[in-house]
Design a protein around this motif. Structure first.
Motif, PDB file in Angstrom:
ATOM      1  N   VAL A 183       0.850  -1.205   0.000  1.00 43.27           N
ATOM      2  CA  VAL A 183       0.000   0.000   0.000  1.00 43.27           C
ATOM      3  C   VAL A 183       0.885   1.255   0.000  1.00 43.27           C
ATOM      4  O   VAL A 183       0.668   2.183  -0.781  1.00 43.27           O
ATOM      5  N   ALA A 184       1.928   1.252   0.841  1.00 43.32           N
ATOM      6  CA  ALA A 184       2.818   2.422   0.919  1.00 43.32           C
ATOM      7  C   ALA A 184       3.538   2.642  -0.419  1.00 43.32           C
ATOM      8  O   ALA A 184       3.701   3.792  -0.865  1.00 43.32           O
ATOM      9  N   GLN A 185       3.952   1.551  -1.064  1.00 41.88           N
ATOM     10  CA  GLN A 185       4.630   1.686  -2.367  1.00 41.88           C
ATOM     11  C   GLN A 185       3.700   2.283  -3.420  1.00 41.88           C
ATOM     12  O   GLN A 185       4.104   3.103  -4.234  1.00 41.88           O
ATOM     13  N   ILE A 186       2.437   1.860  -3.362  1.00 42.08           N
ATOM     14  CA  ILE A 186       1.461   2.390  -4.336  1.00 42.08           C
ATOM     15  C   ILE A 186       1.197   3.870  -4.053  1.00 42.08           C
ATOM     16  O   ILE A 186       1.141   4.690  -4.979  1.00 42.08           O
ATOM     17  N   GLU A 187       1.091   4.214  -2.780  1.00 47.19           N
ATOM     18  CA  GLU A 187       0.860   5.628  -2.439  1.00 47.19           C
ATOM     19  C   GLU A 187       2.042   6.491  -2.861  1.00 47.19           C
ATOM     20  O   GLU A 187       1.871   7.620  -3.314  1.00 47.19           O
ATOM     21  N   ALA A 188       3.250   5.922  -2.760  1.00 48.78           N
ATOM     22  CA  ALA A 188       4.442   6.668  -3.192  1.00 48.78           C
ATOM     23  C   ALA A 188       4.419   6.925  -4.703  1.00 48.78           C
ATOM     24  O   ALA A 188       5.062   7.858  -5.193  1.00 48.78           O
ATOM     25  N   LEU A 189       3.675   6.091  -5.418  1.00 43.90           N
ATOM     26  CA  LEU A 189       3.534   6.292  -6.872  1.00 43.90           C
ATOM     27  C   LEU A 189       2.444   7.319  -7.190  1.00 43.90           C
ATOM     28  O   LEU A 189       2.181   7.619  -8.349  1.00 43.90           O
ATOM     29  N   GLY A 190       1.746   7.776  -6.138  1.00 41.67           N
ATOM     30  CA  GLY A 190       0.719   8.804  -6.346  1.00 41.67           C
ATOM     31  C   GLY A 190      -0.677   8.252  -6.532  1.00 41.67           C
ATOM     32  O   GLY A 190      -1.614   8.992  -6.834  1.00 41.67           O
ATOM     33  N   GLN A 191      -0.852   6.929  -6.330  1.00 42.99           N
ATOM     34  CA  GLN A 191      -2.201   6.339  -6.418  1.00 42.99           C
ATOM     35  C   GLN A 191      -2.711   6.032  -5.018  1.00 42.99           C
ATOM     36  O   GLN A 191      -1.956   5.985  -4.060  1.00 42.99           O
ATOM     37  N   LYS A 192      -4.007   5.818  -4.924  1.00 45.98           N
ATOM     38  CA  LYS A 192      -4.611   5.441  -3.648  1.00 45.98           C
ATOM     39  C   LYS A 192      -4.665   3.917  -3.541  1.00 45.98           C
ATOM     40  O   LYS A 192      -4.794   3.217  -4.560  1.00 45.98           O
ATOM     41  N   ALA A 193      -4.578   3.419  -2.309  1.00 47.44           N
ATOM     42  CA  ALA A 193      -4.658   1.970  -2.104  1.00 47.44           C
ATOM     43  C   ALA A 193      -5.087   1.679  -0.673  1.00 47.44           C
ATOM     44  O   ALA A 193      -4.855   2.488   0.223  1.00 47.44           O
ATOM     45  N   MET A 215     -15.269  -4.012   1.694  1.00 43.62           N
ATOM     46  CA  MET A 215     -14.588  -3.341   0.581  1.00 43.62           C
ATOM     47  C   MET A 215     -15.483  -2.273  -0.041  1.00 43.62           C
ATOM     48  O   MET A 215     -15.061  -1.130  -0.255  1.00 43.62           O
ATOM     49  N   THR A 216     -16.743  -2.635  -0.306  1.00 40.54           N
ATOM     50  CA  THR A 216     -17.613  -1.677  -0.971  1.00 40.54           C
ATOM     51  C   THR A 216     -17.964  -0.517  -0.032  1.00 40.54           C
ATOM     52  O   THR A 216     -18.145   0.620  -0.478  1.00 40.54           O
ATOM     53  N   GLY A 217     -18.004  -0.813   1.281  1.00 43.31           N
ATOM     54  CA  GLY A 217     -18.227   0.256   2.259  1.00 43.31           C
ATOM     55  C   GLY A 217     -17.096   1.287   2.221  1.00 43.31           C
ATOM     56  O   GLY A 217     -17.339   2.496   2.188  1.00 43.31           O
ATOM     57  N   HIS A 218     -15.857   0.783   2.199  1.00 40.43           N
ATOM     58  CA  HIS A 218     -14.688   1.672   2.084  1.00 40.43           C
ATOM     59  C   HIS A 218     -14.758   2.499   0.804  1.00 40.43           C
ATOM     60  O   HIS A 218     -14.489   3.696   0.800  1.00 40.43           O
ATOM     61  N   LEU A 219     -15.095   1.819  -0.283  1.00 39.62           N
ATOM     62  CA  LEU A 219     -15.118   2.520  -1.579  1.00 39.62           C
ATOM     63  C   LEU A 219     -16.199   3.601  -1.575  1.00 39.62           C
ATOM     64  O   LEU A 219     -15.973   4.729  -2.039  1.00 39.62           O
ATOM     65  N   GLN A 220     -17.356   3.245  -1.022  1.00 39.25           N
ATOM     66  CA  GLN A 220     -18.466   4.213  -0.956  1.00 39.25           C
ATOM     67  C   GLN A 220     -18.028   5.474  -0.190  1.00 39.25           C
ATOM     68  O   GLN A 220     -18.273   6.603  -0.629  1.00 39.25           O
ATOM     69  N   GLU A 221     -17.357   5.219   0.928  1.00 40.05           N
ATOM     70  CA  GLU A 221     -16.908   6.324   1.775  1.00 40.05           C
ATOM     71  C   GLU A 221     -15.900   7.213   1.041  1.00 40.05           C
ATOM     72  O   GLU A 221     -15.943   8.430   1.111  1.00 40.05           O
ATOM     73  N   LYS A 222     -14.987   6.555   0.300  1.00 39.47           N
ATOM     74  CA  LYS A 222     -13.877   7.305  -0.295  1.00 39.47           C
ATOM     75  C   LYS A 222     -14.196   7.895  -1.665  1.00 39.47           C
ATOM     76  O   LYS A 222     -13.613   8.910  -2.051  1.00 39.47           O
ATOM     77  N   THR A 223     -15.087   7.227  -2.422  1.00 44.50           N
ATOM     78  CA  THR A 223     -15.324   7.694  -3.801  1.00 44.50           C
ATOM     79  C   THR A 223     -16.771   8.088  -4.051  1.00 44.50           C
ATOM     80  O   THR A 223     -17.096   8.590  -5.124  1.00 44.50           O
ATOM     81  N   GLY A 224     -17.657   7.766  -3.108  1.00 46.15           N
ATOM     82  CA  GLY A 224     -19.074   8.057  -3.335  1.00 46.15           C
ATOM     83  C   GLY A 224     -19.777   6.962  -4.106  1.00 46.15           C
ATOM     84  O   GLY A 224     -20.964   7.070  -4.438  1.00 46.15           O
TER      85      GLY A 224
END
Ligand code: NDP
Length: 254
Positions: free
Chosen positions: A47-57, A77-86
């Motif tokens: 997750v940290a490596q992906i965030e360092a690339l500028g993407q969310k994870a 998973m879908t609860g997290h996505l709903q919260e973060k992306t709508g």
């Protein structure tokens, strides 16, 4: 997760091929949900490596051999996505998680068979089914098979036949989900140097040499040989590839 980014779910993204897939996918500008079974620390590093690339994870625990856990996982998973992306939806499902079983056909126990079946076939079948309502139209499914579904090495009868089963399943997915614009493909790696099977392809010199000797490009595969192919299948350029088995083995057992 950003509302305007596409999102991929990679099972078994904490190590080995799944880790390389998750990072390669992030390099294409796609956000990633990855799962781990027991290695939370390794998953957090990815997750940290992906965030360092500028993407969310983010990473979630999931045992893909336990179908009973899937409703809870999909809910989380879908609860997290709903919260973060709508929206609870995502775009790419990569069924990668898995473990090895090396056992001669005559000695394979019912327990071993069931375990391999649960991870490599039943889990893929029902996780895909339960994730489907949240997979955006136009999305993609990529199932990770193995060279061992095409060629046969002694000791892999249960494992190889489960991989064969998901290859058949993938063609049915492509057919049935086509009306929603969802493509389904198979990536079948050859033998790759990971922790898989106790790392024997990587660490056992005789095995490593033997595999290199039956590989046209003359070496064993590395995780970096695989992730980019899976990432490509998540791009616009791959939009017309559907129902295909893409073997990524350097030309093993031709
Ligand atoms: P690794 O052993 O390196 O990594 C396995 C990954 O799967 C880890 O992320 C692990 O999580 C996760 N995992 C293991 N068991 C479970 C489970 N019960 N439920 C959920 N997740 C689990 O393997 P590879 O990366 O090499 O293999 C990945 C896929 O590629 C598998 O499907 C395998 O069959 C396939 N493959 C591998 C080849 C190879 O030579 N390496 C060749 C052809 C196909 P955790 O870190 O938490 O343990």
């Amino acid at each position: 997760m950003a509302a305007n980014s596409k999102i991929a779910l990679v099972t078994g993204g904490s190590r080995g091929l799944g880790k390389n897939m998750a990072i390669s996918i992030a390099k294409k500008g796609i956000d990633v949900v990855l799962t781990y079974n027991s290695n939370k620390d390794e998953a957090d590093k990815v997750v940290a490596q992906i965030e360092a690339l500028g993407q969310k994870a983010f990473a979630l625990q999931l045992d893909t051999s336990n179908v009973k856990a899937f409703d809870d996982f999909v809910g989380k998973m879908t609860g997290h996505l709903q919260e973060k992306t709508g929206s609870p939806n995502f775009d790419f499902l990569i069924n990668n998680a898995g473990t090895a079983l090396y056992a001669p056909f005559a000695e394979t126990t019912e327990q071993q068979f069931d375990y391999v079946m649960n991870i490599h076939y039943k889990g893929v079948f029902f996780l895909t089914q339960k994730a489907l309502p949240f997979l955006n139209n136009g999305g993609r499914i990529i199932n990770i098979s193995s060279g061992l579904a095409r060629f046969s090495f002694p000791g892999s009868s249960a494992y190889g036949s489960m991989k064969g089963a998901i290859e058949t399943l993938t063609r049915y997915l492509a057919k049935e989900l086509g009306p929603r614009g969802i493509a389904a493909n198979i990536v079948a790696p050859g033998a790759i140097e990971t922790d898989f099977g106790g790392g024997h392809v990587r660490d056992d010199e005789a095995t490593n040499k033997q595999i290199a000797s039956v590989t046209a490009l003359g070496r064993v595969g590395l995780p970096d040989d695989i992730g980019g192919v899976v990432a490509f299948l998540c791009t616009e350029d791959a939009k017309w590839i559907n129902g295909q088995r893409i073997e990524v083995s350097g030309g093993m057992m031709l």
